[in-house]
Design a protein around this motif. Structure first.
Motif, PDB file in Angstrom:
ATOM      1  N   ALA A 116      48.693  50.173  48.492  1.00  0.00           N
ATOM      2  CA  ALA A 116      48.679  48.823  49.050  1.00  0.00           C
ATOM      3  C   ALA A 116      48.464  48.893  50.552  1.00  0.00           C
ATOM      4  O   ALA A 116      49.122  49.679  51.243  1.00  0.00           O
ATOM      5  N   THR A 275      52.396  48.830  41.599  1.00  0.00           N
ATOM      6  CA  THR A 275      51.568  47.845  42.293  1.00  0.00           C
ATOM      7  C   THR A 275      51.837  46.442  41.757  1.00  0.00           C
ATOM      8  O   THR A 275      51.979  45.480  42.531  1.00  0.00           O
ATOM      9  N   TRP A 279      53.461  43.236  43.829  1.00  0.00           N
ATOM     10  CA  TRP A 279      52.719  41.985  43.953  1.00  0.00           C
ATOM     11  C   TRP A 279      53.539  40.807  43.434  1.00  0.00           C
ATOM     12  O   TRP A 279      53.621  39.763  44.091  1.00  0.00           O
ATOM     13  N   GLU A 297      46.404  38.082  49.085  1.00  0.00           N
ATOM     14  CA  GLU A 297      45.083  38.221  48.485  1.00  0.00           C
ATOM     15  C   GLU A 297      44.047  38.803  49.443  1.00  0.00           C
ATOM     16  O   GLU A 297      43.165  39.562  49.038  1.00  0.00           O
ATOM     17  N   ALA A 301      44.476  44.696  49.215  1.00  0.00           N
ATOM     18  CA  ALA A 301      43.472  45.607  48.666  1.00  0.00           C
ATOM     19  C   ALA A 301      42.369  45.906  49.685  1.00  0.00           C
ATOM     20  O   ALA A 301      41.312  46.431  49.324  1.00  0.00           O
ATOM     21  N   GLU A 313      43.904  50.046  41.850  1.00  0.00           N
ATOM     22  CA  GLU A 313      42.622  49.344  41.730  1.00  0.00           C
ATOM     23  C   GLU A 313      42.569  48.547  40.428  1.00  0.00           C
ATOM     24  O   GLU A 313      42.095  47.398  40.422  1.00  0.00           O
ATOM     25  N   TYR A 316      44.513  45.294  40.897  1.00  0.00           N
ATOM     26  CA  TYR A 316      43.848  44.342  41.790  1.00  0.00           C
ATOM     27  C   TYR A 316      42.610  43.732  41.134  1.00  0.00           C
ATOM     28  O   TYR A 316      42.296  42.556  41.360  1.00  0.00           O
ATOM     29  N   ARG A 317      41.925  44.498  40.319  1.00  0.00           N
ATOM     30  CA  ARG A 317      40.786  43.952  39.592  1.00  0.00           C
ATOM     31  C   ARG A 317      41.245  42.917  38.560  1.00  0.00           C
ATOM     32  O   ARG A 317      40.607  41.876  38.379  1.00  0.00           O
ATOM     33  N   ILE A 321      41.383  40.143  42.938  1.00  0.00           N
ATOM     34  CA  ILE A 321      41.362  40.232  44.398  1.00  0.00           C
ATOM     35  C   ILE A 321      40.694  41.519  44.901  1.00  0.00           C
ATOM     36  O   ILE A 321      40.691  41.784  46.107  1.00  0.00           O
ATOM     37  N   TRP A 322      40.137  42.314  43.973  1.00  0.00           N
ATOM     38  CA  TRP A 322      39.493  43.563  44.403  1.00  0.00           C
ATOM     39  C   TRP A 322      38.210  43.220  45.159  1.00  0.00           C
ATOM     40  O   TRP A 322      37.358  42.490  44.658  1.00  0.00           O
TER      41      TRP A 322
END
Length: 327
Positions: A116, A275, A279, A297, A301, A313, A316-317, A321-322
């Motif tokens: 992060a 992660t 979040w 957001e 990432a 990753e 986040y995907r 927000i990736w």
């Protein structure tokens, strides 16, 4: 790699010995996760402590116990991750960037991975108001505190000063903690100190409340160029109300965002769940330290030059927000 396997084996066996369950209801994840932070005075210990506390308070069925460990900072944390002595760590993204490349003093490349991107590390040189120092170029011939020995601060302090025409040969470096630097400023043992972190930073607040200090300004053209040349430098502003000795907004520089890192061989599911828990409980982290607001957001990432761990990753995907290439 053989040494890492011997070090990690007890951590992997421990849940079985204790009858604990892993993050997925089995026993795949270690019960204890050591998180390297840094010496007192900076933001790493308090932010890392806040993250660890929230992860422990909201672990649900995840069978972990995150334990913050005081260290010398980023450089030691990266080496201890590689040796398997830590599973998570706080680091400055500038130091991580060069560690991945194996450059700027690193004897090898290190396979660390970001979990992060956290709060910006907004740092600058400060001096007492009666020191006569008015710019970064004035540091030539002076004594300045540049961080803890072995922490790796030179990886971002050197290019920062070089842009202003000052090399490490031009002044006397003094090493120590940020909190110790405030005392040395007070008794005249040093002329300036490189202080900062997530705003507000305890050491800067202490210096500002104890002494009349000045924030040595960046040359604006050089500040812009540094942000252009290095992925870890970012333009940043310290608001006037952040410290008592600031009378107007200070055009500063993020010299490398703090970030949470792990090693490349960390279990993907474990890092995914860490992660996800961070979040989903980011507000609780922010309530313990304002730096927690950086888990958002637009920032968490954000690329700082260190590859993200696949587990981070993936999460986040999933939540959209990736940052896509070129976006």
């Amino acid at each position: 790699m053989k040494n890492r396997l011997f070090i990690l084996l007890p951590a992997l066996v421990l849940p079985l010995a204790c009858g604990g369950e892993g993050a997925d209801g089995g026993s795949a994840n270690p019960r204890f996760l050591s998180m390297g932070t840094a010496p007192v005075g900076g933001a790493f210990p308090v932010v890392g402590g806040a993250i660890a506390e929230v992860l422990n308070e909201n672990r649900g069925e995840n069978n972990w116990r995150v334990q913050p460990r005081g260290t010398k900072g980023s450089q030691e944390n990266i080496r201890r991750l590689a040796r398997g002595e830590l599973q998570l760590a706080m680091s400055n993204s500038a130091i991580s960037y060069f560690a991945v490349l194996g450059e700027s003093g690193w004897e090898q490349s290190y396979e660390i991975r970001a979990v992060a991107t956290l709060a910006p590390n907004i740092a600058t040189f400060v001096a007492k108001a009666d020191s006569g120092l008015t710019s970064l170029s004035d540091l030539a011939g002076k004594r300045a505190m540049v961080g803890v020995a072995g922490a790796g601060f030179e990886m971002f302090v050197e290019p920062l000063l070089a842009a202003h025409g000052v090399t490490y040969d031009d002044f006397t470096q003094v090493y120590g903690t940020q909190s110790g630097a405030v005392d040395l400023l007070g008794d005249g043992s040093i002329d300036a100190a490189f202080l900062g972190g997530a705003v507000p930073t305890g050491s800067v607040t202490q210096a500002s409340s104890t002494h009349d200090i000045v924030f040595l300004p960046f040359d604006e053209e050089k500040r812009q160029q540094l942000a252009h040349d290095y992925p870890f430098f970012q333009l940043a502003t310290i608001p006037a109300d952040a410290y008592s000795d600031l009378t107007e907004d200070y055009p500063g520089l993020n010299v490398g965002s703090m970030h949470l890192i792990t090693y490349a061989d960390a279990d993907e599911e474990l890092i995914y769940r860490i992660t996800k828990t961070m979040w989903e409980n980011r507000q609780a982290i922010a309530e313990k330290h304002p730096a927690g607001r950086a888990i958002n957001e637009a920032n968490v990432a954000r690329d700082t030059g260190t590859p993200f761990h696949p587990g981070a990753e993936r999460f986040y995907r999933e939540i959209g927000i990736w940052p896509e290439a070129g976006g």
